[in-house]
Design an enzyme around this catalytic site. Sequence first.
Site, mmCIF file in Angstrom:
data_model
loop_
_atom_site.group_PDB
_atom_site.id
_atom_site.type_symbol
_atom_site.label_atom_id
_atom_site.label_comp_id
_atom_site.label_asym_id
_atom_site.label_seq_id
_atom_site.Cartn_x
_atom_site.Cartn_y
_atom_site.Cartn_z
ATOM 1 N N ASP A 1 0.819 -1.180 0.137
ATOM 2 C CA ASP A 1 0.038 0.089 0.030
ATOM 3 C C ASP A 1 0.714 1.230 -0.062
ATOM 4 O O ASP A 1 0.313 2.385 -0.089
ATOM 5 C CB ASP A 1 -0.864 0.063 1.379
ATOM 6 N N ASP B 1 -12.694 -6.439 9.807
ATOM 7 C CA ASP B 1 -12.853 -7.957 9.962
ATOM 8 C C ASP B 1 -14.096 -8.261 10.728
ATOM 9 O O ASP B 1 -14.805 -9.078 10.478
ATOM 10 C CB ASP B 1 -11.577 -8.446 10.865
#
Length: 566
Positions: free
Chosen positions: A144, A454
């Site tokens: 990233d 998550d």
Amino acid sequence: MDNSPPLHLCHINRLSWFINRLHTVLHSAALTALIYYRAFFLVNQMKTYSKLSTVAILAWFLVFCSELLLSIIWLLDQAFRWRPITRTVFPEYLPKDLELPAIDVFICTVDPKKEPTVEVMNTVLSAMALDYPPESLNVYLSDDGGSSLTLSGIREARAFAGAWVPFCRKYNVKTRYPEGYFSSREDDDGDIRGTDFRDERQKVQEKYEEFKERVAAAAENGSTEEPRTTRGRGHPPSVEVIRENTMLKDQILMPRLVYVSREKRPSHPHHFKAGALNVLLRVSSMISNSPYILVLDCDMHCNDSMSARQAMCFHLDPKLSSSLAFVQFPQKFHNISKNDIYDSQHRSVFTIQWQGTDGIMGPILSGTGFYIKRRSLYGNSVKGPDLVEHKESFGSSKEFVQSLDGKYRPNEIDEKTASKAMLQETHFLASSSYEQHTGWGEKVGFLYYSVAEDYFTGFNLHCKGWKSVYCDPPRPAFLGSGTTILNDLFIQGTRWSSGLLEVTFSKFCPIIYGFHKISLLQSMCYTELATWPLYFVPIWCFATIPQLFLLNGIPLYPEVCLYTHI
């Protein structure tokens, strides 16, 4: 009638069930008595106002609210203890290697300064060395930060993998991340290995030291160079197939290795880890499109090479497969002391709570160390032949929409004869504007509503009827690096807390949104985790009010009465 041996077994400890439920009943009775005392005292004091001042009554009320909040959280926590189970897997009963489904491994990294490149490459190498058919294994690294150091590191890792992966397979090495193996954290060799093994081990270790030196040299040379990611400018997308599923000179097949760096622009939100995983989800569909995905943090090494086969014991179970979304493994860390007095290993979560949820509908998605079914992340949007509707959910890439078909197999891409059009398509899928006006992050993929992606993604999967399984083998499947710096711990805790509270105070509050979608016990489990950050309120009250009461001689708890019989 199918007489094939079972791939896994479920073990129920009925004595634990009885003890846990009895404790819940007895403790609930005690809490009820305490709450009754508090409420009765406050009502009486309001009637006889002269006994206590307004400040004292307010303090009593705060203590009462604190005890009430803690009681509610405790009651929600009992859902984890209502039906705990454990599982045993039998990988030896799996189909032959040629019949096993393909797996894509997703590894995410951001900053090589905070996440050392050698440590990240250890995770990559351990994933490449999994005990799984190499032609069915594909490893993707998401960078990233768009760092040239990470790209250089993965190219060096590719070269070293040519020695490391065959060595692990030949001698059935248990610890398959080289740093852990060569640091001798455990006896992985024994005394039965011969001279050939020791000579080859020495050669591989020398190559590993050379690999680390090259990575360190690249870091020193690149420290003065301008990084590809510049604050305020971002960087373009980059996809590079570092190694294909090809054979080495000695006829040893190697897994595919792919480097992905998505486009990041200041004008477009990037949605942190969830955004990076969704890019990997799209890009991998053009290269391998494996039906199952392993998600790992960059510091979470594969400690047991059998984890993929252990997960397949559940995913390939015909009775369970159609409704199973993911198999979750516990998170364990190699840099935590044995005493672990602060529970940095999260034993209460991965030993008690996740076993409890496994007995209800399955554990909660835990960020790393899980094997998830690709189709479960596409939601209900893949149903039906309407191409226009698919593009509204998945974007304007016709090739990606075609990949939604489970039978679709992408064209082969290799280092020398890569399809230019296909690589352009992966760049398009990794662009920062691709998700605009689509269902990504809202209906499909990893969801963006909360920074605790998550937790929120797993909650929505369960609400849609998917199940999950918790697998905790004797040998830890994955070993990571736990947080040991106080400042990093505060940042991590703040991120988790803010993400959970986002869900708590929204329309997705588990006890409300989950009503009629999941069971009451599972709603209680999700709600307990979502309200965990609220612990600070009663802790603050109990840390201040009782001391002030004691100093001023004000009774806080029921007085003990002594009766003397003459």
